[in-house]
Enzyme design. Structure first.
Site, PDB file in Angstrom:
ATOM      1  CG  HIS A   1      19.360  31.237  27.208  1.00  0.00           C
ATOM      2  ND1 HIS A   1      19.032  30.839  25.942  1.00  0.00           N
ATOM      3  CD2 HIS A   1      18.632  30.456  28.048  1.00  0.00           C
ATOM      4  CE1 HIS A   1      18.139  29.862  25.991  1.00  0.00           C
ATOM      5  NE2 HIS A   1      17.873  29.614  27.265  1.00  0.00           N
TER       6      HIS A   1
ATOM      7  CG  ASP B   1      25.687  38.040  22.743  1.00  0.00           C
ATOM      8  OD1 ASP B   1      24.830  37.557  23.493  1.00  0.00           O
ATOM      9  OD2 ASP B   1      25.420  38.741  21.756  1.00  0.00           O
TER      10      ASP B   1
END
Ligand code: ADQ
Length: 462
Positions: A157, A365
């Site tokens: 992720h 991110d």
């Protein structure tokens, strides 16, 4: 019948369900709650002798959950230590915040081994196993050692760093070799997948087929990028349904017709919060017409507050917000509202809809679901504008609809805010329509289906 087994560090409790503030839980629940399967991982509790305590079981939707606790030593070494003190900062390019202790790495391996042993009892021969995130990189290796031959896929992720940064983690080679014990390794973006392939081919010398399959001595490892998505229409309906709630009415009364810039994050140094606060102040300095006419709402509940680095960012942020508000606040206007609390998702979506600008500027991110949720929550006839960091995975998809910024460039971020606040309706409509279409085309269902289809056995090469 074969089942899908999800393995992640943390499994939400039945009660917490959808309100948990964390991208992995939100994504996995949206993707999988309506299908039969098993979700295995840590229950968030710390207790003595967790191995002897056995598994707790419960259900979320149609998913059976089986969870284990961690001992204090395991928590310190595996979770607080190697996962969040070494891997998380390094994977987000914050090598200045990363530390390494071989004792913690040994604890990380040991927890993966113990969890793999527990899972062995729950898995049937033809089950598919989908392992999530950086806490569990060596999980397949541990399973293979115990003789498990099932198809096992891994999805990261977070970003996957380029070789120069990855090598600051001392057992970098072992980590990449361990990833090669999966049948499928998935990343958020093409760039992340490429960074992994570069290391595997150049450093490990593994051959790569034309179709992106690595060959090791024991298996063929498929590598791909699977950008995680959301359910855009569900989000749009929810944000509309809550748009006249008491909370939104109170928010709007407090704003007194002022425009609203919103940011929502876990409180994490990777999210670029201090730079963002500084950019808002620069907006007020550079374009004083916004003074008294715009408020900035930052919602950031603390996370991992017992990990070094997180306490520091919290103090830094409080002092930055205090400084800016001290300088600019007027009797009837507070420029920054900084809230350290979590809201349930439906409330957040309604706040997104009430805001003219979504300000999402992480320094790094993996994806950033807030950016996508902000777009989906907008009223289609009068949408707000997304200002998005080029270092969020989401920028790969949303570059044509959002205003893309470099979060290290405070002036450019201030200009972007000014432009967003003044953007005429036709341009907002066009950008929003374009992004909504992308979100529908790459929803969380496509993410799940694409990953699981690629986890199926590869055709035998000629
Ligand atoms: P996170 O770092 O947790 O996720 P993000 O992708 O933004 O970041 O997901 C956060 C989720 O939690 C969103 O659904 C959001 O609505 C919710 N959330 C965030 N702040 C909240 C708050 N203050 N209160 C309540 N809910 C809140 C990790 C990776 C990301 C990746 C996701 C999914 O770091 O890069 O996008 O996993 O893969």
């Amino acid at each position: 019948m074969s089942k899908l087994v999800i393995v992640s560090n943390r499994v939400p409790s039945a009660a917490v369900g959808r309100s948990s503030a964390g991208g992995l839980a939100v994504g996995v629940l949206d993707a999988l709650k309506r299908q039969d399967g098993l979700w295995f991982g840590w229950n968030g509790k710390i207790e003595e002798n967790p191995a002897e305590a056995g598994l707790s079981t419960y259900r979320i939707g149609r998913l059976d959950c089986a969870t284990t606790s961690l001992s204090r030593e395991e928590y310190d070494a595996y979770y607080r230590g190697f996962s969040n003190g070494t891997l998380w900062p390094a994977f987000h390019y914050r090598v200045d915040l990363a530390r390494y202790a071989s004792r913690e790495y040994a604890g990380y391996i040991a927890v993966n081994e113990r969890m793999a042993s527990m899972l062995m009892e729950l898995v049937d021969e033809d089950d598919r196993i989908w392992v999530h995130d950086y806490h569990l990189i060596p999980f397949a290796r541990a399973c293979r050692r115990k003789g498990l031959r099932n198809r096992i896929g891994f999805f990261l992720h977070t970003p996957f760093p380029s070789e120069g940064v990855l090598r600051t983690i001392p057992p970098h080679r072992e980590l990449v070799e361990a990833l090669c014990d999966y049948d499928l390794v998935g990343f958020q973006t093409r760039g992340d997948a490429q960074a992994f392939l570069d290391y595997a081919t150049r450093r490990l010398g593994l051959p790569l087929d034309a179709d992106g399959v690595l060959r090791t001595r024991s298996r063929r490892v498929r590598v791909g990028h699977y950008p995680i998505g959301i359910l855009p229409d569900e989000i749009q309906n929810k944000s509309k349904a809550r748009s006249r709630s008491k909370l939104v009415t109170t928010l709007k009364q407090g704003l007194q017709e002022r425009k609203l810039i919103i940011s929502v994050d876990r409180l994490d140094y990777s999210k670029g919060l201090v730079e963002r606060f500084n950019a808002f102040e620069r907006l007020l300095e550079t374009y004083p017409s916004h003074c008294g006419r715009v408020s900035f709402l930052q919602i950031a509940p603390p996370s991992r507050s017992d990990v070094e680095g997180y306490r520091h960012i919290r103090r830094q942020l409080e002092s930055t917000a205090g400084h800016i508000n001290g300088r600019w606040t007027e009797l009837s206007w507070t420029p920054i509202r900084y809230m350290n609390r979590a809201y349930d998702r439906a409330a957040l979506l309604s706040f997104f809809r009430a805001s003219q600008v979504g300000f999402v500027t992480p320094l790094r991110d993996g994806m950033n679901l807030v950016a996508k949720e902000y777009v989906a929550a907008q009223a289609p006839e009068d949408p707000g504008v997304l200002v998005l960091s080029e270092f969020a995975g989401a920028a790969d998809e949303l570059a044509d609809g959002a205003i893309i910024v470099n979060p290290y460039d405070i002036e450019a971020m201030a200009c972007a805010l000014h432009r967003a606040l003044n953007m005429p309706l036709p341009e907002r409509l066009e950008r929003h329509g374009h992004m909504m279409q992308l979100l529908r085309d790459n929803s969380i269902r496509q993410w799940r289906d694409h990953f699981l289809a690629d986890l199926e056995p590869l055709a035998v090469a000629a």
